[in-house]
Design a protein around this motif. Sequence first.
Motif, short mmCIF file in Angstrom:
data_model
loop_
_atom_site.label_atom_id
_atom_site.label_comp_id
_atom_site.label_asym_id
_atom_site.label_seq_id
_atom_site.Cartn_x
_atom_site.Cartn_y
_atom_site.Cartn_z
N PHE A 1 47.73 41.62 43.21
CA PHE A 1 48.25 40.23 44.81
C PHE A 1 48.62 41.15 45.88
N ARG B 1 45.14 41.89 46.85
CA ARG B 1 44.57 40.11 47.02
C ARG B 1 45.56 39.59 48.88
N ARG B 2 46.36 39.95 48.52
CA ARG B 2 46.77 39.66 49.62
C ARG B 2 46.55 41.05 50.91
N LEU C 1 48.59 31.87 46.75
CA LEU C 1 49.05 33.02 44.96
C LEU C 1 50.60 32.33 44.64
N VAL D 1 55.73 36.77 43.27
CA VAL D 1 54.88 37.02 44.22
C VAL D 1 54.93 36.74 45.37
#
Length: 573
Positions: free
Chosen positions: A69, A72-73, A82, A155
């Motif tokens: 995560f 991806r951020r 997300l 998340v």
Amino acid sequence: LGSIPPAFNWAERPGDQRFGLVPFDEVLVQSARTPLGVLLGGIGVMLLIGWSNLAGVQLARTLARSAEFQTRRALGAGTGVLARQMIAETTTAGILGGALGVVALAISAPQIESLVGNRFGTWQPLPGLGALAGIAVLLTAAGVLVAGVAPVLRVVRSDARGLRPSSRVRGRVRHAGRRALLVGQLGLATVLVFTAGVLARSYGYLDALDRGFEPDGLLTAQYSLDDARFAEGDAVHVLFDRTVAALEANPEVAAAAVSLSLPYERPLNLPVRQPGDDQPLLTNMVYVTPGFFDLMGIAVLAGRPLDERDGADGAPVVVANQAFVDRYLAERQPLGAIFDVSSGLGEAPIVGVVANVQQSAGWGGESQPVWETPTLYVSAAQLPAGFFSGIHVWFAPNWIVQPTRSGTNLAEVVVPTMRSVAPELPVARIATMTDVVEGAFARQRLEATFLIAMALVGLALTGLGLYGLVAQEVAERRGELGVRVALGASPAQAVGHIGASGLAVAGVGLTIGVGLSMAVSRLLESLVWGVGALDPLTLVGVAAALAVLTGVATFVPASRIARLDPARVLREE
């Protein structure tokens, strides 16, 4: 109500008597409301444990994917993307689980309806499958919501800063959410196991009561005599004589007798009086035919049983059980004591005293399902036809048969024999005496079995959750623990360091669970007999079982630390 005489005290203490008006619909459901409430409460607790366990699993998966995560951020994925991904994953899992639940419901609905009908006396069908499926959908949605909140919040709070180099040493804050969920699971599991344990101990007490007779091998056949053919004259007497004689003439039958009611079932309640005393004394009354006591294995403690001498031409007599003697003749010699029986029998002396058998509590100062009720036995041959025509509206007499050898299918003997004597006589029930005994506690057995099953599932889920928490913590803190061992800490100290954190969670959860169990025990007072609702033995047993469970779930994964190679861990670091 004010005219009820003192002899009708239904409790040993007059202050316990209460009278009032109760709505009829409440009377219809009052016997099933509390047991069903306990069962539904067990299901609710089981659902909460399952939901919190699922939430913990989802949170653990989110933590394990934190690097994904964060990457991806860092590459530009927004919080909404997300969050929607986590919601979609959780919802998909929930839909699959809910679909499996609906399929299982569709398969098991007939069995559930039969089980509920047999145990709680319901005769109307359960709600349709559509309504039950709707409830399942709502529960699934609630489960998805509970299980999905924590991962989504995790998340949402994540950012790309986690990508920078850092030590492998992790803090406990990372697992604060899972620890809180496990504390809740342990508390709920403690309540569930305690409730199951108390109900199981109560059922064990009831099942271990002295029956007062020998049910093994006996078959009972119940026939309805609410028929105009048996309302006049000696029709009932003739029927009893002919059917018993026909049954005993069969080589497969050792003995047969007729009884108005059976042990472990509710008998007829009638008032009796002593000569010269107008105060009625409430007792049970059971008519029997000769040979009943020998057939049932009921011990004669004094005097004699009812036999062929006690026919229509003989002087009226009665046989009392020990509970009747203890209640009404404690200071007197029972044999020869005369009572006026309000069944048309008139004044009759007691000619024998027999042992108590367990009867359903139709009256008295007890509230448990069966107890040793004061009872008078009378000879069926000495009762008038008017008595039979009134009583047989409410009661169906029972033919009791004993086989000459074990393994005989008595139903194949009794039914044709009865049909040969009374072809149109409707049979109400064919059952073994053992089935009658077991049927008296069917509801209690269902409650205990159901909650024990729920408790075992709850314990398994809680143990797996604690095991997973400790195992994940061991994996994440592998580098830290390797360094500790390399710097001189013994493997046992490292194992204890990790195990202590798991035991701390268990200790808090168990403490909360004991407190909740003490509060819930008040709701169990009307459901348990022979043990206290807050049974200390059960409470200690539950605490010990959960202590063993938490110890195993904590130290089994923590023991992996003892197999760490410090040199290899340091090279990896």
